[in-house]
Scaffold this motif. Structure first.
Motif, mmCIF file in Angstrom:
data_model
loop_
_atom_site.group_PDB
_atom_site.id
_atom_site.type_symbol
_atom_site.label_atom_id
_atom_site.label_comp_id
_atom_site.label_asym_id
_atom_site.label_seq_id
_atom_site.Cartn_x
_atom_site.Cartn_y
_atom_site.Cartn_z
ATOM 1 N N ARG A 96 0.514 -12.990 -12.469
ATOM 2 C CA ARG A 96 1.563 -12.202 -11.814
ATOM 3 C C ARG A 96 1.274 -12.199 -10.328
ATOM 4 O O ARG A 96 0.203 -11.783 -9.894
ATOM 5 C CB ARG A 96 1.575 -10.776 -12.354
ATOM 6 N N MET A 98 2.699 -11.071 -6.538
ATOM 7 C CA MET A 98 3.633 -10.292 -5.723
ATOM 8 C C MET A 98 3.579 -10.843 -4.307
ATOM 9 O O MET A 98 2.508 -11.108 -3.768
ATOM 10 C CB MET A 98 3.237 -8.822 -5.710
ATOM 11 N N ASN A 100 5.950 -10.772 -0.334
ATOM 12 C CA ASN A 100 7.118 -10.288 0.396
ATOM 13 C C ASN A 100 8.068 -11.455 0.665
ATOM 14 O O ASN A 100 7.761 -12.610 0.376
ATOM 15 C CB ASN A 100 6.705 -9.566 1.683
ATOM 16 N N THR A 104 7.402 -15.521 0.413
ATOM 17 C CA THR A 104 8.124 -16.256 -0.621
ATOM 18 C C THR A 104 8.896 -17.425 -0.035
ATOM 19 O O THR A 104 8.836 -18.549 -0.540
ATOM 20 C CB THR A 104 9.093 -15.315 -1.367
ATOM 21 N N ASP A 127 7.044 -11.927 -8.235
ATOM 22 C CA ASP A 127 7.739 -10.655 -8.041
ATOM 23 C C ASP A 127 7.853 -10.413 -6.532
ATOM 24 O O ASP A 127 6.863 -10.130 -5.871
ATOM 25 C CB ASP A 127 6.948 -9.541 -8.720
ATOM 26 N N GLU A 128 9.061 -10.581 -6.002
ATOM 27 C CA GLU A 128 9.279 -10.389 -4.566
ATOM 28 C C GLU A 128 9.517 -8.911 -4.295
ATOM 29 O O GLU A 128 10.414 -8.299 -4.875
ATOM 30 C CB GLU A 128 10.477 -11.215 -4.105
ATOM 31 N N ARG A 129 8.681 -8.345 -3.403
ATOM 32 C CA ARG A 129 8.762 -6.923 -3.081
ATOM 33 C C ARG A 129 8.468 -6.713 -1.596
ATOM 34 O O ARG A 129 7.849 -7.558 -0.959
ATOM 35 C CB ARG A 129 7.734 -6.123 -3.874
ATOM 36 N N GLU A 133 5.183 -1.893 -0.883
ATOM 37 C CA GLU A 133 5.101 -1.769 -2.349
ATOM 38 C C GLU A 133 3.994 -2.642 -2.905
ATOM 39 O O GLU A 133 3.332 -2.280 -3.878
ATOM 40 C CB GLU A 133 6.439 -2.150 -2.996
ATOM 41 N N ILE A 134 3.776 -3.798 -2.288
ATOM 42 C CA ILE A 134 2.692 -4.685 -2.729
ATOM 43 C C ILE A 134 1.360 -4.015 -2.488
ATOM 44 O O ILE A 134 0.481 -4.017 -3.373
ATOM 45 C CB ILE A 134 2.772 -6.047 -2.003
#
Length: 137
Positions: A96, A98, A100, A104, A127-129, A133-134
């Protein structure tokens, strides 16, 4: 209405072969057992699934609908078996990741395809956040 996987596989074999006898043989069932299973399916549904003819059987409209769904279920079972088999032999892993939006689009766009080609046993869930949040995760 309840059909188990054996019922669906049997129906699929019978419909594809056009014969209850041949479908039963391929399913490893006695003809009487296969016939009883199909009859039970028809009774459960409340409609005939097969039209019995002198030289075999053909699916009715209800049988065609069941055939469509039985093929989809069979394909899903085969896919599931393949996916789980890879885990059982230790050949698959899931990562997984993550990142930003900037990472990405700028970095991972070029790096991930090459990584995945070099490591076919690894699946990546990207998972782009937003960055904050990361950091919290």
């Amino acid at each position: 209405m309840r059909f188990d996987l054996t019922d669906l596989r049997l129906f699929l074999l019978v419909a594809e072969r056009g014969s209850i006898t041949h479908g039963a043989e391929l399913a490893g069932l006695a003809l009487a057992s296969a016939s009883a299973r199909i009859k039970g399916m028809e009774e459960s549904l409340g409609a005939p699934l097969l039209e019995r003819r002198r030289r075999g059987v053909v699916p009715t409209a209800a049988g065609q609908a069941l055939l469509h769904h039985a093929r989809a279920v069979q394909n899903q079972i085969e896919a599931m078996t393949g996916d789980l088999g890879a885990y059982a032999t230790g050949l698959r892993a899931r990562v997984r990741l993550m990142a930003n939006t900037a990472a990405t689009s700028a970095l991972l766009r070029d790096m991930l395809p090459a990584f995945l080609v070099a490591h076919p046993g690894i699946d990546i869930d990207l998972d782009e956040r937003p960055s904050h949040e990361i950091a919290e995760a």
